[in-house]
Design a protein around this motif. Sequence first.
Motif, mmCIF file in Angstrom:
data_model
loop_
_atom_site.group_PDB
_atom_site.id
_atom_site.type_symbol
_atom_site.label_atom_id
_atom_site.label_comp_id
_atom_site.label_asym_id
_atom_site.label_seq_id
_atom_site.Cartn_x
_atom_site.Cartn_y
_atom_site.Cartn_z
ATOM 1 N N GLU A 113 7.743 -2.912 -2.940
ATOM 2 C CA GLU A 113 6.490 -3.689 -3.061
ATOM 3 C C GLU A 113 5.622 -3.489 -1.819
ATOM 4 O O GLU A 113 4.405 -3.345 -1.917
ATOM 5 C CB GLU A 113 6.810 -5.185 -3.215
ATOM 6 C CG GLU A 113 7.720 -5.514 -4.395
ATOM 7 C CD GLU A 113 6.923 -5.738 -5.668
ATOM 8 O OE1 GLU A 113 5.706 -5.905 -5.560
ATOM 9 O OE2 GLU A 113 7.542 -5.708 -6.764
ATOM 10 N N SER A 162 -3.613 -0.320 -0.200
ATOM 11 C CA SER A 162 -4.591 -0.961 0.690
ATOM 12 C C SER A 162 -5.576 0.081 1.238
ATOM 13 O O SER A 162 -6.691 -0.239 1.621
ATOM 14 C CB SER A 162 -3.888 -1.656 1.849
ATOM 15 O OG SER A 162 -3.370 -0.676 2.737
ATOM 16 N N GLU A 210 1.968 -1.856 -1.549
ATOM 17 C CA GLU A 210 0.853 -2.641 -1.006
ATOM 18 C C GLU A 210 0.126 -1.854 0.090
ATOM 19 O O GLU A 210 -1.106 -1.766 0.090
ATOM 20 C CB GLU A 210 1.403 -3.949 -0.445
ATOM 21 C CG GLU A 210 0.330 -5.015 -0.302
ATOM 22 C CD GLU A 210 0.898 -6.249 0.378
ATOM 23 O OE1 GLU A 210 2.001 -6.686 -0.014
ATOM 24 O OE2 GLU A 210 0.237 -6.736 1.312
#
Lengths: 318, 434
Positions: free
Chosen positions: B350, B358, B354
């Motif tokens: 995860e 981003s 992320e």
Amino acid sequence: MATIRPNLRRAEIKPEQPKRSSLRMKDNVAAYLLIFPNMAVFFLWVLLPVIFTFFLSFTEWNFLEGIDNVRFSGVDNYRNLMDDPWFTDSMINTTLYTIVVVPVTMALGLFFALLLDKQVYLPVIPRILIFIPYITSPVAIAAIWMTLFSPNWGPINVFLFDTFGIEDPPTWFASSTWALPALMIVTIWKGIGYNALIYLAGLQSIPESLYEVAAIDGAGWWTRFKSVTLPLLSPTTFFLGITGVMTSFRVFELVAVITQGGPGTSTTVIAYSIYRAGFSFYRMGYASAMAVIMLIIVITFTYVQWRIQQRQTRFMRD
Amino acid sequence: MNNLSRRLTVMMVLLSLLIIPAVSAQDDVVTIRFWNADTSGATEAAIEAWNSDNPNIQVEFVPYSNDDSGHTQVDTALLAGQVDAMINFGIQRVDSRARAGLFADLSELLPDFDIVEEFGTESTTYGDAVYAIPAGASFFMTYINADAFAEAGIEVPENWTWEEFIAIAEELTTGSGPSTRYGAMLPTWPWMDEVAAYERGWDFNVNVDACTTNFDDPIWAEVATIRYELETVAGAALPYAEARAAQLVQQNQLYGESVAMIISGTWILRSTQNTVELPRDFVTTFAPVPSLTEDGFPYRSGKFDDFMAVAANSDHPEEAAQFLAWLATDGYLFYTEKGRFPAWQGFDAEVVAEVYFSGFEVPAEEILDIEAFIRVALDNTRPLAPQQELLGNAELQTIWREEAVRVFNGELTGEEASANMKERGDRALASLCD
């Protein structure tokens, strides 16, 4: 009188002899000094690597391991070459390629030179146009021809289908049968301009008076071409033949960019095999053995062509 | 006079007290020359972060180009002692350099950092020595136009075999001639050997003890024939020869809606955010690479990359190794932000996703099915296939490519190609094993 003159001449010459030889000596020193920079570069960057290549061809060496790890392997590399389809096929492909590309490019070059020599108004523009492919980057040429020869919907195959109704046109670079001919077509197209330009220079150095004399003797166009143009162009033909063979044996860029030797081994040529053995497989000794064979072939070709040329020139003089 | 000389002595002592620490502090600073071919800006950012935290180990970035001439430049620089630390691309480069003695043993330099354990592979282990940290990994997956599947009434599968894949690709193929929308497009190189590797491991093609190849194993004919059947027999995928000749780019084909799905690597994922040059109305979803059996592949469909190594002739091998150990773990997130995935098992999927997304200029969830992506690409329940480079692998790879292409274009059957590969491969190895 006749007997005195030679004696006189000898008497005149004798005292000058030491002077001449010292002059000759000086001339020689000057000449050697003048060619020294060139010879030094030639020795360092051409002759020495050739000798080193010859030495390496009897060894096994991964150049990453440094010069200390050169292992002598006798004639193993040469023996292995004969069983290696990369080498045998590349020899066959390179020979075929040379046999087709060199004469066809020269013939077409001569054809265009004849056109550009006489038949064109404002000849500079077509001369530049025909020369452009020769100075274009091989990578750009490869990209253009890959698109033109695109197997399914490339312009050439669409043309073959629309104009001649060929439903199953060649797949060119994607086919073992057609990849080498396709490469030949690209090379010929690229080389015509250069050959035409050199031939053009040759044509323009033929004195017009020879054609006039031939015309007075009743020679037609074909006889003038056969008996005046062709023989007087033979030094140009010889030059283009030798440089053409050498360039063909070194063909590399188009193969590396377009086919990487494939499909199968259909476009593996000798220079590409050498490069791959040395820098992809890290087998410098093996690559050197191939390079030595290539060197011998090119030297032999050049020698034979040179002898033929010598005989021709003698024949012309006689 | 006496007073003056005493004053001078005191001044000299004070000066020397000031100068000596400065000189010794300067002596303590070591500079690591770090060679890498990264052009994303991640290396500069990572080095800046490292340099500010480690004033005594300053790293200097030396860029090289990731092509043949660039690698030759690296090889000569390694021999000449101009490299301290570097990133290699592809296990072949690591192998040839490690065997040539150009790399230092990292297990000695980093006694507290178990590379085999941390990265779950022995791919860079040679006897007792570990010559590189396999810091990055790339994964293959199927990028899918979700709308094309919905319009055809096909559900995006969580697992599929090649047989099912060909059937779906056939259903998704529409139109004819130059305006055909193909169901699929495979990578623009022969690639199917990777499918064999996900099934058997990357080191499968050589039988080390006998110094022969395993090219007579039926899997080689099988994988080559699959591509032939998909592209030539079923006409359900953009043919290899066409893609090569026109130098087609997979993502352009997917987002130009010339194909409904592509099988490609994670390295093209970042280009999906470019909705200006690659405009589209659909969301991209993901499915695994089709497997050879119903049970799926035993290995993850990917391979290690970004092999970090310390030069054997470096003057500061310990410091170089410390820097690499950081860069391959926490420091790797700088690369993740710019589009590369870590191989370190200490990361949470995860978190990786992320950080990765981003860096996107558009909200990733608007253009990609992120849940499917994490499930397909970042599933680390299975290991990456062992990747040890073996003798003659460069030759064997070339033989595979040359023969496989002849199967794709219908010149040879898979079995004939496999027989050719076996004969040529064994001969190539025999000359190397002597």
